[in-house]
Design a protein around this motif. Sequence first.
Motif, PDB file in Angstrom:
ATOM      1  N   ASP A  89       0.836  -1.207   0.000  1.00 41.74           N
ATOM      2  CA  ASP A  89       0.000   0.000   0.000  1.00 41.74           C
ATOM      3  C   ASP A  89       0.867   1.252   0.000  1.00 41.74           C
ATOM      4  OD1 ASP A  89      -2.180  -1.673   0.117  1.00 41.74           O
ATOM      5  OD2 ASP A  89      -2.425  -1.494   2.289  1.00 41.74           O
ATOM      6  N   ARG A  90       1.898   1.224   0.837  1.00 45.14           N
ATOM      7  CA  ARG A  90       2.788   2.385   0.960  1.00 45.14           C
ATOM      8  C   ARG A  90       3.500   2.671  -0.362  1.00 45.14           C
ATOM      9  NH1 ARG A  90       6.004   0.627   5.207  1.00 45.14           N
ATOM     10  NH2 ARG A  90       7.440  -0.231   3.676  1.00 45.14           N
ATOM     11  N   ARG A  91       3.914   1.614  -1.056  1.00 41.82           N
ATOM     12  CA  ARG A  91       4.623   1.798  -2.323  1.00 41.82           C
ATOM     13  C   ARG A  91       3.703   2.414  -3.377  1.00 41.82           C
ATOM     14  NH1 ARG A  91       6.001  -3.099  -3.164  1.00 41.82           N
ATOM     15  NH2 ARG A  91       7.951  -2.930  -2.003  1.00 41.82           N
ATOM     16  N   LYS A  92       2.459   1.934  -3.454  1.00 34.56           N
ATOM     17  CA  LYS A  92       1.513   2.495  -4.425  1.00 34.56           C
ATOM     18  C   LYS A  92       1.262   3.972  -4.158  1.00 34.56           C
ATOM     19  CE  LYS A  92      -0.996  -1.858  -5.150  1.00 34.56           C
ATOM     20  NZ  LYS A  92      -2.295  -2.569  -4.926  1.00 34.56           N
ATOM     21  N   LEU A  93       1.106   4.323  -2.886  1.00 31.50           N
ATOM     22  CA  LEU A  93       0.851   5.723  -2.539  1.00 31.50           C
ATOM     23  C   LEU A  93       2.067   6.596  -2.837  1.00 31.50           C
ATOM     24  CD1 LEU A  93      -1.058   5.128   0.816  1.00 31.50           C
ATOM     25  CD2 LEU A  93      -2.033   6.129  -1.269  1.00 31.50           C
ATOM     26  N   ALA A  94       3.263   6.100  -2.486  1.00 37.01           N
ATOM     27  CA  ALA A  94       4.484   6.866  -2.749  1.00 37.01           C
ATOM     28  C   ALA A  94       4.667   7.092  -4.246  1.00 37.01           C
ATOM     29  CB  ALA A  94       5.693   6.155  -2.156  1.00 37.01           C
ATOM     30  N   ASP A  95       4.388   6.065  -5.059  1.00 34.89           N
ATOM     31  CA  ASP A  95       4.491   6.214  -6.507  1.00 34.89           C
ATOM     32  C   ASP A  95       3.485   7.239  -7.018  1.00 34.89           C
ATOM     33  OD1 ASP A  95       6.520   4.368  -6.653  1.00 34.89           O
ATOM     34  OD2 ASP A  95       5.242   2.709  -7.282  1.00 34.89           O
ATOM     35  N   PHE A  96       2.271   7.209  -6.475  1.00 39.48           N
ATOM     36  CA  PHE A  96       1.228   8.133  -6.909  1.00 39.48           C
ATOM     37  C   PHE A  96       1.618   9.580  -6.620  1.00 39.48           C
ATOM     38  CE2 PHE A  96      -2.614  10.609  -5.823  1.00 39.48           C
ATOM     39  CZ  PHE A  96      -3.279  10.548  -7.044  1.00 39.48           C
ATOM     40  N   PHE A  97       2.185   9.813  -5.433  1.00 38.47           N
ATOM     41  CA  PHE A  97       2.535  11.182  -5.038  1.00 38.47           C
ATOM     42  C   PHE A  97       3.918  11.604  -5.520  1.00 38.47           C
ATOM     43  CE2 PHE A  97      -0.569  10.248  -1.504  1.00 38.47           C
ATOM     44  CZ  PHE A  97      -1.502  11.196  -1.883  1.00 38.47           C
ATOM     45  N   GLY A  98       4.721  10.636  -5.994  1.00 34.66           N
ATOM     46  CA  GLY A  98       6.068  10.966  -6.428  1.00 34.66           C
ATOM     47  C   GLY A  98       6.997  11.317  -5.283  1.00 34.66           C
ATOM     48  N   VAL A  99       6.865  10.593  -4.150  1.00 31.13           N
ATOM     49  CA  VAL A  99       7.700  10.847  -2.978  1.00 31.13           C
ATOM     50  C   VAL A  99       8.411   9.562  -2.575  1.00 31.13           C
ATOM     51  CG1 VAL A  99       6.165  12.675  -2.172  1.00 31.13           C
ATOM     52  CG2 VAL A  99       5.848  10.346  -1.312  1.00 31.13           C
ATOM     53  N   GLU A 100       9.381   9.693  -1.702  1.00 29.12           N
ATOM     54  CA  GLU A 100      10.047   8.535  -1.140  1.00 29.12           C
ATOM     55  C   GLU A 100       9.109   7.805  -0.181  1.00 29.12           C
ATOM     56  OE1 GLU A 100      13.829   7.455  -1.272  1.00 29.12           O
ATOM     57  OE2 GLU A 100      12.946   8.071  -3.171  1.00 29.12           O
ATOM     58  N   GLU A 101       9.206   6.477  -0.147  1.00 33.19           N
ATOM     59  CA  GLU A 101       8.370   5.692   0.754  1.00 33.19           C
ATOM     60  C   GLU A 101       8.622   6.047   2.220  1.00 33.19           C
ATOM     61  OE1 GLU A 101       7.710   1.460   0.142  1.00 33.19           O
ATOM     62  OE2 GLU A 101       8.638   1.665  -1.836  1.00 33.19           O
ATOM     63  N   SER A 102       9.821   6.539   2.516  1.00 34.48           N
ATOM     64  CA  SER A 102      10.139   6.903   3.900  1.00 34.48           C
ATOM     65  C   SER A 102       9.222   8.012   4.412  1.00 34.48           C
ATOM     66  CB  SER A 102      11.598   7.348   4.005  1.00 34.48           C
ATOM     67  OG  SER A 102      11.859   8.435   3.134  1.00 34.48           O
ATOM     68  N   GLU A 103       8.673   8.828   3.508  1.00 33.63           N
ATOM     69  CA  GLU A 103       7.760   9.884   3.937  1.00 33.63           C
ATOM     70  C   GLU A 103       6.439   9.323   4.457  1.00 33.63           C
ATOM     71  OE1 GLU A 103       7.187  13.459   1.883  1.00 33.63           O
ATOM     72  OE2 GLU A 103       9.057  13.367   0.762  1.00 33.63           O
ATOM     73  N   LEU A 104       6.166   8.073   4.101  1.00 36.74           N
ATOM     74  CA  LEU A 104       4.913   7.439   4.521  1.00 36.74           C
ATOM     75  C   LEU A 104       5.150   6.286   5.484  1.00 36.74           C
ATOM     76  CD1 LEU A 104       3.099   7.439   1.066  1.00 36.74           C
ATOM     77  CD2 LEU A 104       2.764   9.029   2.961  1.00 36.74           C
TER      78      LEU A 104
END
Length: 215
Positions: free
Chosen positions: A56-71
Amino acid sequence: MSDSRENSAKHRSQLLRLASERGTSLAALSRMIGRNPSYLQQFVTKGSPRKLEEGDRRKLADFFGVEESELGAPDEGAGRLSGWVEVPRLALEASAGPGATGAEEIAFDTFLFSPRWLRENGLDARNLSAIRVAGDSMDPLLRDGDEILVDRTPRPFREGVHVVRLGEALHVKLLQAVPPGRLRLISKNAAYEPVEVAMEDVDVVGRVVWKGGRL
């Protein structure tokens, strides 16, 4: 334990802020990652689940264009700064002169950029790469040895500084559309005359969106 709770709250707040900036709802994001519509709302408001699952975290990070560490992703290890986005430096040169040829698109290093800066400038790290300027035809805007950030995002053409491929050679030039169906390649250095070519003879690699270099 206190640090863990604080980090969890920070990541929930970050998700809420990212959703607000993108103009999307938590329900829509929940559906995007294959969850029920209330899933992320419960995560943000109730802390349930306590942390996002990796997929889930990876999909969201890809969608927002951010590093997964932010989530909430753990630090991936030494040598990498958490919260920064890596952009590859390619073993290529874009000629501000007669043309650079023969190099392959091989990443040999990276630049680190702030994800917030990328978002503020409408840039997606997945479509960015950095290459070096060679030659003096773009002086004083771009100098020999400068590093330039090239945005390869497919967009309708607009005038500006671009990296283009003519045959096997890469060039960095100011491009102007010249009807019907031609492009004018302009150098900033007055010693170089503009060149006009048919659009079908030019591969517009990407727009130059940032430069850096030694003083």
